[in-house]
Design a protein around this motif. Sequence first.
Motif: not given
Length: 514
Positions: A479-491, A493-505
């Motif tokens: 999926l990452y970074p090879f896939g095209t789903n912006t929602c999944a890719n952005d989530a 990238t956000a985790f790797l760069t800010t440490g933020h994860r979704p509050a739930a799945d």
Amino acid sequence: MHRRKLALALAVTATAVAVIPGASAAMRDTPSAPEPLSWKACPKDEKGEKGEKGEKGEKKPTKADDPVAEAAARLECATLEVPLDYRHPDGRKIDIAVSRLASETPAKRRGVLLTNPGGPGAPGLDYPALLAASGLPKSVLDAYDVIGFDTRGVGRSAPVTCDQTESQLRRGAFPAYARSAADVTREAAYARTLARQCATSSSAWMLPHATTANVARDMDRIRTALGEDKASYLGASYGTRLGAVYAELFPERGDRIVLDSNVGAGGYDRTAFREFARGMRDRFPDFAKYAAEHPEYGLGRTPAQVTATYHRLVARLTAHPVGTTDGMGFRGLTFERLYSDASLPKLAEDWRSLDRGEPVPPDSPLDAAAENTAAARHHVVCADSRWARSLSTYQRAAAVDRQRFPMLGGSTGNVTPCAFWPRKGIEKQVTVDDEGPSNVLMVQNERDPGTPLAGAKTLRKALGQRARMVTADQGGHGLYPFGTNTCANDATTAFLTTGHRPAADLACPAEPDA
């Protein structure tokens, strides 16, 4: 090309075990601290040493033509000495080849990102360059030195062999398709022979030590040699098992851990191997829809007709192979090309060619590198968990899976060399649980042929509060970074760069242009 690299993650199953205390980071003795890594230019492959022309005289691509080559030019390499057996750290040593794509923005650098492309058996030395060329965001490249390495037994890291012939390599990772109990018995003779080859090869001394747990320990030695208190991680396919084991053995030394295209909680064990058939079932409708929408291939005008063409070609090629492609080869070829949407046109072309009686050449040469990849896969999966010895177990599994998943189940339920693997000296398998920091992000395509969603859910359950999982309504493996789903890719990238994860799945819907 990029997806093809990840398709090496396809490979197989796992076995073996014993009663040696080793499923923890603290072994009997503690190895002395490794020397800092000494970076230098990475070694060129054989084609790179041939000069301006390729093997057949064609002009080689320049860096401007090839983004992977451009990124690879920035790679630095080093060698790290590690214990062969961490239970005896002062004993024999082996060398692990390590690479680095350094951050070009020191002010934004926050640490190191260890990576693994899957397999097991896939070389990882050039993986940082592949990631950079395939869309790893600049924010991630700025934040980390991206670290690659050939895992023990692979490439430039004490490579193993099973002395496989071209015919054996052509068979691929899957056993023959079993239509009866007698077919399993016949396959057992082949599996036993291949296991014996591995156990009597020049690298047989590696057999008890080529485990995922030991690769995880090598990873922690790399972290120490890099002078880092913690390491982040990005692993795909089999790399998710490696990342999960690292998080289990070294819970306080992991920073941000991303597991992409997840194998089940038991790793590449016999259950995961049987799940390949489920993965093909889950993913095949995407191809059937594609082929039906492109009647120029002549494979059918509806998904049902395309499915019928599959079974017709299997029957014909089983009776009358075309070139080197028989019925089982056709099943394997189809499965592999389901790994990427970009490969679906080529799969349709291959079907059309075989239907016309025209041979399909292999994608890559069956050379020493291919033999090493296949051998390393056997070494890891057959040493990581215990496989049944009884042929009746495989006869029942093949019969059940042939009915549940007729496209591939008669193969993945069949016996493999792992049933005959030597078990002496192999430590107990690592069990992944929910105790430890909450620092894991799992990302997963819903219709992944190689690591089906059903298996990923078992790992998600095992990790409990330690993980969040992001699923994308799309097919393919990786999926990452090879896939095209912006929602999944952005989530991710956000985790790797800010440490933020979704509050739930998080379930990311399909995107129209994906």
